[in-house]
Design an enzyme around this catalytic site. Structure first.
Site, PDB file in Angstrom:
ATOM      1  N   HIS A   1     -11.390 -49.793   5.038  1.00 49.93           N
ATOM      2  CA  HIS A   1     -12.797 -49.433   5.202  1.00 49.93           C
ATOM      3  C   HIS A   1     -13.664 -50.682   5.172  1.00 49.93           C
ATOM      4  O   HIS A   1     -13.283 -51.713   4.618  1.00 49.93           O
ATOM      5  CB  HIS A   1     -13.267 -48.427   4.153  1.00 49.93           C
ATOM      6  CG  HIS A   1     -13.089 -48.845   2.734  1.00 49.93           C
ATOM      7  ND1 HIS A   1     -11.851 -48.872   2.104  1.00 49.93           N
ATOM      8  CD2 HIS A   1     -13.981 -49.266   1.814  1.00 49.93           C
ATOM      9  CE1 HIS A   1     -12.000 -49.265   0.859  1.00 49.93           C
ATOM     10  NE2 HIS A   1     -13.286 -49.522   0.650  1.00 49.93           N
TER      11      HIS A   1
ATOM     12  N   HIS B   1     -17.496 -52.043   4.214  1.00 55.60           N
ATOM     13  CA  HIS B   1     -18.763 -51.793   3.518  1.00 55.60           C
ATOM     14  C   HIS B   1     -19.882 -52.467   4.298  1.00 55.60           C
ATOM     15  O   HIS B   1     -19.772 -53.645   4.640  1.00 55.60           O
ATOM     16  CB  HIS B   1     -18.754 -52.427   2.126  1.00 55.60           C
ATOM     17  CG  HIS B   1     -17.801 -51.820   1.161  1.00 55.60           C
ATOM     18  ND1 HIS B   1     -18.192 -50.882   0.232  1.00 55.60           N
ATOM     19  CD2 HIS B   1     -16.483 -52.028   0.952  1.00 55.60           C
ATOM     20  CE1 HIS B   1     -17.150 -50.542  -0.506  1.00 55.60           C
ATOM     21  NE2 HIS B   1     -16.089 -51.223  -0.083  1.00 55.60           N
TER      22      HIS B   1
END
Length: 148
Positions: A102, A104
């Protein structure tokens, strides 16, 4: 393929609620529940991939291609935003707490907005020979250069 025990896979499947910012067949972007700063958004691929070390170049290109669009949307959403950190953590030692790759996107409002990164300065420990030795070790493992 999704992992039945992964928090982000559960979010993708709709088993855990989230606040979606953007979604299509490849990715989902949603607000981080911690909101390090207002607008802190996570971008995840819809396939379960543990970290960047397991990410193929085609999937990486697709995933990272969404970053400018999301960054620009977050910036446009709040005139108080002065900058943005875009971070991808890989492995527990690098602060990866959910083992589904992922990205951010953390809007920055000021230098005092309760978020920091520290880069140690070890310049004096490295001369050209030491830098080249490190680079040589890395170069021996570069197998191909992906092309778009």
């Amino acid at each position: 393929m999704l992992d039945e025990n992964c928090v982000f896979c559960k979010i993708i499947r709709g088993e855990i609620p989230s606040v979606t910012v953007f979604e299509d067949e490849h990715v989902k972007a949603f607000l981080d529940i911690s909101q390090t700063t207002p607008g802190h958004t996570l971008l995840v691929p819809k396939d379960h991939i543990t970290d960047v070390f397991h990410l193929d170049s085609e999937t990486a290109a697709k995933l990272f291609s969404y970053v400018p669009m999301l960054a620009q949307a977050i910036l446009a959403s709040n005139t108080a935003i002065k900058g943005m950190n875009i971070i991808n953590n890989n492995g527990a030692v690098a602060y990866q707490s959910v083992h589904h790759v992922h990205i951010h996107l953390i809007p920055r409002y000021s230098a005092q907005d309760d978020f920091s990164i520290h880069f140690g300065d070890h310049t004096k420990m490295y001369d050209a020979a030491k830098l080249n030795a490190v680079a040589d070790k890395i170069r021996t493992h570069v197998t191909e250069v992906p092309h778009a």
